[in-house]
Write a protein that holds these residues in place. Sequence first.
Motif, PDB file in Angstrom:
ATOM      1  N   ARG A 236      -5.296 -31.798  -4.163  1.00  0.00           N
ATOM      2  CA  ARG A 236      -4.537 -31.749  -2.893  1.00  0.00           C
ATOM      3  C   ARG A 236      -5.050 -30.831  -1.963  1.00  0.00           C
ATOM      4  NH1 ARG A 236       1.869 -30.647  -3.671  1.00  0.00           N
ATOM      5  NH2 ARG A 236       1.110 -31.379  -5.709  1.00  0.00           N
TER       6      ARG A 236
ATOM      7  N   GLU B 137      -9.067 -42.554   2.127  1.00  0.00           N
ATOM      8  CA  GLU B 137      -9.918 -43.594   1.379  1.00  0.00           C
ATOM      9  C   GLU B 137     -10.810 -42.866   0.301  1.00  0.00           C
ATOM     10  OE1 GLU B 137      -9.434 -47.047   0.731  1.00  0.00           O
ATOM     11  OE2 GLU B 137      -7.663 -46.564   1.832  1.00  0.00           O
TER      12      GLU B 137
ATOM     13  N   ALA C 160      -9.392 -41.239  -2.919  1.00  0.00           N
ATOM     14  CA  ALA C 160      -8.497 -42.208  -3.563  1.00  0.00           C
ATOM     15  C   ALA C 160      -8.882 -42.161  -5.063  1.00  0.00           C
ATOM     16  CB  ALA C 160      -8.405 -43.629  -3.159  1.00  0.00           C
ATOM     17  N   PRO C 161      -7.796 -41.844  -5.928  1.00  0.00           N
ATOM     18  CA  PRO C 161      -8.258 -41.800  -7.402  1.00  0.00           C
ATOM     19  C   PRO C 161      -8.136 -43.180  -7.699  1.00  0.00           C
ATOM     20  CG  PRO C 161      -5.947 -41.508  -6.923  1.00  0.00           C
ATOM     21  CD  PRO C 161      -6.713 -41.280  -5.652  1.00  0.00           C
TER      22      PRO C 161
ATOM     23  N   THR D  86      -2.295 -42.697  -9.393  1.00  0.00           N
ATOM     24  CA  THR D  86      -1.961 -42.133  -8.047  1.00  0.00           C
ATOM     25  C   THR D  86      -0.874 -41.095  -8.302  1.00  0.00           C
ATOM     26  OG1 THR D  86      -2.432 -44.173  -7.381  1.00  0.00           O
ATOM     27  CG2 THR D  86      -1.227 -42.733  -5.716  1.00  0.00           C
TER      28      THR D  86
ATOM     29  N   ARG E  99       1.868 -38.609  -7.138  1.00  0.00           N
ATOM     30  CA  ARG E  99       3.347 -38.546  -6.240  1.00  0.00           C
ATOM     31  C   ARG E  99       2.954 -38.104  -4.929  1.00  0.00           C
ATOM     32  NH1 ARG E  99       8.667 -35.835  -7.580  1.00  0.00           N
ATOM     33  NH2 ARG E  99       7.314 -34.752  -8.932  1.00  0.00           N
TER      34      ARG E  99
ATOM     35  N   ARG F  90       0.029 -38.511  -3.210  1.00  0.00           N
ATOM     36  CA  ARG F  90      -0.789 -39.370  -2.425  1.00  0.00           C
ATOM     37  C   ARG F  90       0.169 -40.612  -2.010  1.00  0.00           C
ATOM     38  NH1 ARG F  90      -5.840 -38.710  -1.940  1.00  0.00           N
ATOM     39  NH2 ARG F  90      -6.057 -41.193  -1.200  1.00  0.00           N
ATOM     40  N   ARG F  91       1.265 -40.930  -2.975  1.00  0.00           N
ATOM     41  CA  ARG F  91       2.222 -41.916  -2.599  1.00  0.00           C
ATOM     42  C   ARG F  91       2.847 -41.579  -1.244  1.00  0.00           C
ATOM     43  NH1 ARG F  91       4.846 -42.093  -7.645  1.00  0.00           N
ATOM     44  NH2 ARG F  91       3.023 -41.951  -8.989  1.00  0.00           N
TER      45      ARG F  91
ATOM     46  N   ARG G 206       1.487 -42.544   2.531  1.00  0.00           N
ATOM     47  CA  ARG G 206       1.946 -43.609   3.287  1.00  0.00           C
ATOM     48  C   ARG G 206       2.892 -43.738   4.427  1.00  0.00           C
ATOM     49  NH1 ARG G 206       3.359 -47.227  -2.198  1.00  0.00           N
ATOM     50  NH2 ARG G 206       1.377 -47.182  -3.312  1.00  0.00           N
TER      51      ARG G 206
END
Length: 91
Positions: free
Chosen positions: A6, A48, A51-52, A56, A58, A60-61, A64
């Motif tokens: 992060r 992009e 991105a893992p 994923t 939380r 990173r979600r 959106r």
Amino acid sequence: MVTSRRHRFVHAQVGVMLAAAFFLSLLGSLELELFFVLSLIGFLVNVELTAPFHVTPRWRRRLRWVILLGLIGFAYIVVQRILEILPPGVF
């Protein structure tokens, strides 16, 4: 000390934004709209590239929602530019 993913993501985004501001100022075209668009493009590339593959997290979600807000802001800028180009009286 190991930097978390992060923190690396945030550092990369800050670097993109500083680079965008620097190059726009070098070109003499530092405007808020251009800075926003370049920062948004850098943000999307950053999302992009970092991105893992399997899981994923939380945090990173929640990106959106930031992407959605950025695209809404981009659409607003595009509409404003189109309205500037159109002759008066069309809308």
